[in-house]
Design a protein around this motif. Sequence first.
Motif, PDB file in Angstrom:
ATOM      1  N   GLN A  67     -24.189 -11.312  -8.765  1.00 51.10           N
ATOM      2  CA  GLN A  67     -23.505 -10.989 -10.195  1.00 51.10           C
ATOM      3  C   GLN A  67     -23.742  -9.888 -10.695  1.00 51.10           C
ATOM      4  OE1 GLN A  67     -24.662 -14.541 -12.173  1.00 51.10           O
ATOM      5  NE2 GLN A  67     -23.841 -16.133 -10.697  1.00 51.10           N
ATOM      6  N   PRO A  68     -24.823  -9.138 -10.875  1.00 51.26           N
ATOM      7  CA  PRO A  68     -24.951  -7.735 -11.543  1.00 51.26           C
ATOM      8  C   PRO A  68     -23.923  -7.076 -10.680  1.00 51.26           C
ATOM      9  CG  PRO A  68     -27.192  -8.691 -11.111  1.00 51.26           C
ATOM     10  CD  PRO A  68     -26.044  -9.884 -10.451  1.00 51.26           C
ATOM     11  N   LEU A  69     -23.394  -7.188  -9.617  1.00 51.13           N
ATOM     12  CA  LEU A  69     -22.716  -6.004  -8.748  1.00 51.13           C
ATOM     13  C   LEU A  69     -21.119  -6.377  -9.142  1.00 51.13           C
ATOM     14  CD1 LEU A  69     -24.344  -6.413  -5.401  1.00 51.13           C
ATOM     15  CD2 LEU A  69     -24.627  -4.642  -6.964  1.00 51.13           C
ATOM     16  N   LEU A  70     -20.890  -7.374  -9.994  1.00 48.45           N
ATOM     17  CA  LEU A  70     -19.484  -7.633 -10.321  1.00 48.45           C
ATOM     18  C   LEU A  70     -18.890  -6.834 -11.140  1.00 48.45           C
ATOM     19  CD1 LEU A  70     -19.267 -11.453  -9.916  1.00 48.45           C
ATOM     20  CD2 LEU A  70     -18.565  -9.820  -8.322  1.00 48.45           C
ATOM     21  N   ASP A  71     -17.540  -6.471 -11.233  1.00 43.58           N
ATOM     22  CA  ASP A  71     -16.844  -5.637 -12.275  1.00 43.58           C
ATOM     23  C   ASP A  71     -15.782  -6.556 -12.652  1.00 43.58           C
ATOM     24  OD1 ASP A  71     -15.814  -3.635 -13.985  1.00 43.58           O
ATOM     25  OD2 ASP A  71     -14.841  -2.495 -12.161  1.00 43.58           O
ATOM     26  N   TYR A  72     -15.708  -6.970 -13.769  1.00 46.93           N
ATOM     27  CA  TYR A  72     -14.769  -7.796 -14.537  1.00 46.93           C
ATOM     28  C   TYR A  72     -13.579  -7.170 -15.138  1.00 46.93           C
ATOM     29  CZ  TYR A  72     -18.327 -11.712 -13.755  1.00 46.93           C
ATOM     30  OH  TYR A  72     -19.144 -12.032 -13.218  1.00 46.93           O
ATOM     31  N   GLU A  73     -12.162  -7.258 -14.854  1.00 43.40           N
ATOM     32  CA  GLU A  73     -11.191  -6.618 -15.419  1.00 43.40           C
ATOM     33  C   GLU A  73     -10.216  -7.569 -15.533  1.00 43.40           C
ATOM     34  OE1 GLU A  73     -10.082  -3.611 -12.707  1.00 43.40           O
ATOM     35  OE2 GLU A  73     -11.744  -2.375 -13.260  1.00 43.40           O
ATOM     36  N   GLY A  74      -9.474  -7.651 -16.816  1.00 45.11           N
ATOM     37  CA  GLY A  74      -8.308  -8.339 -17.213  1.00 45.11           C
ATOM     38  C   GLY A  74      -7.101  -7.573 -16.630  1.00 45.11           C
ATOM     39  N   GLU A  75      -5.958  -8.204 -16.052  1.00 45.65           N
ATOM     40  CA  GLU A  75      -5.000  -7.687 -15.254  1.00 45.65           C
ATOM     41  C   GLU A  75      -3.540  -8.157 -15.735  1.00 45.65           C
ATOM     42  OE1 GLU A  75      -5.621  -5.284 -13.603  1.00 45.65           O
ATOM     43  OE2 GLU A  75      -7.504  -5.557 -12.455  1.00 45.65           O
ATOM     44  N   LEU A  76      -2.570  -7.296 -15.860  1.00 47.11           N
ATOM     45  CA  LEU A  76      -1.575  -7.928 -16.238  1.00 47.11           C
ATOM     46  C   LEU A  76      -0.864  -8.074 -14.739  1.00 47.11           C
ATOM     47  CD1 LEU A  76       1.286  -8.332 -17.785  1.00 47.11           C
ATOM     48  CD2 LEU A  76       1.734  -5.843 -17.768  1.00 47.11           C
ATOM     49  N   THR A  77      -0.368  -9.348 -14.362  1.00 43.07           N
ATOM     50  CA  THR A  77       0.010  -9.673 -13.133  1.00 43.07           C
ATOM     51  C   THR A  77       1.735  -9.743 -12.873  1.00 43.07           C
ATOM     52  OG1 THR A  77      -1.928 -10.882 -12.682  1.00 43.07           O
ATOM     53  CG2 THR A  77      -0.280 -11.244 -11.202  1.00 43.07           C
ATOM     54  N   VAL A  78       2.307  -9.098 -12.152  1.00 46.55           N
ATOM     55  CA  VAL A  78       3.486  -9.164 -12.171  1.00 46.55           C
ATOM     56  C   VAL A  78       4.048  -9.995 -10.923  1.00 46.55           C
ATOM     57  CG1 VAL A  78       5.890  -7.888 -11.933  1.00 46.55           C
ATOM     58  CG2 VAL A  78       3.987  -7.097 -13.191  1.00 46.55           C
ATOM     59  N   VAL A  79       4.870 -10.986 -10.794  1.00 44.81           N
ATOM     60  CA  VAL A  79       5.106 -11.986  -9.730  1.00 44.81           C
ATOM     61  C   VAL A  79       6.457 -11.478  -9.314  1.00 44.81           C
ATOM     62  CG1 VAL A  79       5.558 -14.251  -8.995  1.00 44.81           C
ATOM     63  CG2 VAL A  79       3.905 -13.803 -10.614  1.00 44.81           C
ATOM     64  N   ILE A  80       6.351 -11.033  -8.047  1.00 45.37           N
ATOM     65  CA  ILE A  80       7.785 -10.609  -7.334  1.00 45.37           C
ATOM     66  C   ILE A  80       8.336 -11.875  -6.967  1.00 45.37           C
ATOM     67  CG2 ILE A  80       8.856  -8.865  -5.828  1.00 45.37           C
ATOM     68  CD1 ILE A  80       7.449  -7.557  -8.343  1.00 45.37           C
ATOM     69  N   GLY A  81       9.824 -11.983  -7.325  1.00 47.74           N
ATOM     70  CA  GLY A  81      10.455 -13.238  -6.820  1.00 47.74           C
ATOM     71  C   GLY A  81      11.134 -13.090  -5.517  1.00 47.74           C
ATOM     72  N   LYS A  82      11.376 -11.845  -4.951  1.00 48.25           N
ATOM     73  CA  LYS A  82      12.009 -11.792  -3.744  1.00 48.25           C
ATOM     74  C   LYS A  82      11.586 -10.421  -3.059  1.00 48.25           C
ATOM     75  CE  LYS A  82      15.978  -9.907  -6.145  1.00 48.25           C
ATOM     76  NZ  LYS A  82      17.533 -10.214  -6.336  1.00 48.25           N
ATOM     77  N   ASP A  83      11.847 -10.357  -1.697  1.00 54.88           N
ATOM     78  CA  ASP A  83      11.719  -9.222  -0.877  1.00 54.88           C
ATOM     79  C   ASP A  83      12.101  -7.960  -1.570  1.00 54.88           C
ATOM     80  OD1 ASP A  83      10.380 -10.830   0.693  1.00 54.88           O
ATOM     81  OD2 ASP A  83      11.777 -10.762   2.422  1.00 54.88           O
ATOM     82  N   ALA A  84      11.382  -6.758  -1.587  1.00 56.80           N
ATOM     83  CA  ALA A  84      12.030  -5.915  -2.151  1.00 56.80           C
ATOM     84  C   ALA A  84      11.276  -4.536  -1.484  1.00 56.80           C
ATOM     85  CB  ALA A  84      11.248  -5.602  -3.652  1.00 56.80           C
ATOM     86  N   LYS A  85      12.257  -3.490  -1.364  1.00 57.34           N
ATOM     87  CA  LYS A  85      11.876  -2.268  -0.484  1.00 57.34           C
ATOM     88  C   LYS A  85      12.827  -1.156  -1.195  1.00 57.34           C
ATOM     89  CE  LYS A  85      11.130  -0.273   3.957  1.00 57.34           C
ATOM     90  NZ  LYS A  85      11.563  -0.335   5.373  1.00 57.34           N
ATOM     91  N   ASN A  86      11.955   0.072  -1.531  1.00 57.15           N
ATOM     92  CA  ASN A  86      12.797   1.095  -1.740  1.00 57.15           C
ATOM     93  C   ASN A  86      13.862   0.919  -3.070  1.00 57.15           C
ATOM     94  OD1 ASN A  86      11.694   2.685   0.157  1.00 57.15           O
ATOM     95  ND2 ASN A  86      13.522   2.127   1.504  1.00 57.15           N
ATOM     96  N   VAL A  87      13.185   0.210  -4.112  1.00 54.36           N
ATOM     97  CA  VAL A  87      13.935  -0.272  -5.147  1.00 54.36           C
ATOM     98  C   VAL A  87      14.012   0.790  -6.166  1.00 54.36           C
ATOM     99  CG1 VAL A  87      14.072  -1.943  -6.991  1.00 54.36           C
ATOM    100  CG2 VAL A  87      13.408  -2.702  -4.740  1.00 54.36           C
TER     101      VAL A  87
END
Length: 319
Positions: A110-130
């Motif tokens: 547990q002392p080795l853990l680094d806790y971070e809050g994240e903004l998570t973006v859910v991608i709804g379909k395949d994407a490439k070179n967008v």
Amino acid sequence: MAAFQNLVRFAVGDRAHYRGLIEAVDGKYKVQRFDGTPFDGVVKTNEEHEVETLLSPIESTPNVIYIGLNYKAHAQESKLPVPTYPPVFTKPADALASPFEKIEIHPDAQPLLDYEGELTVVIGKDAKNVTEEEALDYVLGYTAGNTSDIAGCFGTGNFLLPVHVGGCAGLALGIPVEVYEPSVDSKGVPDADSEAGDLVATAAFPNMPVSFWGQDGNKRYHKAYFAEFDGVWTHGDFVSTHPITKQLFSQGRADGVLNPSGVRFGSSEIYQVIESVFSNEVEDSLCVGQRRPSDNDERVILFLKMKPNAAFLQNSRDE
């Protein structure tokens, strides 16, 4: 893209449901029933329910992609220079967890853990070179994330060495890293540079966990990391090293890699085709590799569970 404002996922019995969130009060959630899934399209109904336990917003994902040091303040507090382009790294798909789900971690780790809050973006379909202008067309929604990483790594950056595209600059200090190929005696055979294989540590390293927390912790710990090669930590990643620069390239998860006739690919690539092309006929699928002692090569077997009103026909096989 999405036809909802606030979406939650929860279970009733052994089935998961999506609902629109109306309000949350004192740990209870008032929701409006939706039919369908956010990926296929949801239809609102007039039914309302009250639930207490929420699940992860999505059931599964082929990959979790992280962007590092993309906030100037975070780079400064980490005493790192602000990069021209933020680093990109991944986590395994099974890193998903439900809100308030208990994640058991041994006290020594547990002392080795680094806790971070994240903004998570859910991608709804395949994407490439967008393009930047089209980017939001691929976003299904946003949710909150929380990462708890062990403060350590096998491959890392090195400001004293040049940066080469596609891999970590070098290996971390204090960790005896090798790339192993399976052998008949379960001891493993070190791969030559540029050959892909299992990422292993051949001796103890400073932040190695001592066990898993909970019942049968030692047994589960050994099964997770030491069952593949005798006395060798097997991390579960498929990697290779560059023959000249010695940088480490990650090829994905070793436990999901199939290798018929020397052609390596992940089972997720098969699942993606099944879910995108045959979603109306196939209810569930399982793709596994098989190589018996008498076999000269691995073969890939695909198990399909057809939907009640669908049959496996010859044209399905041809497609």
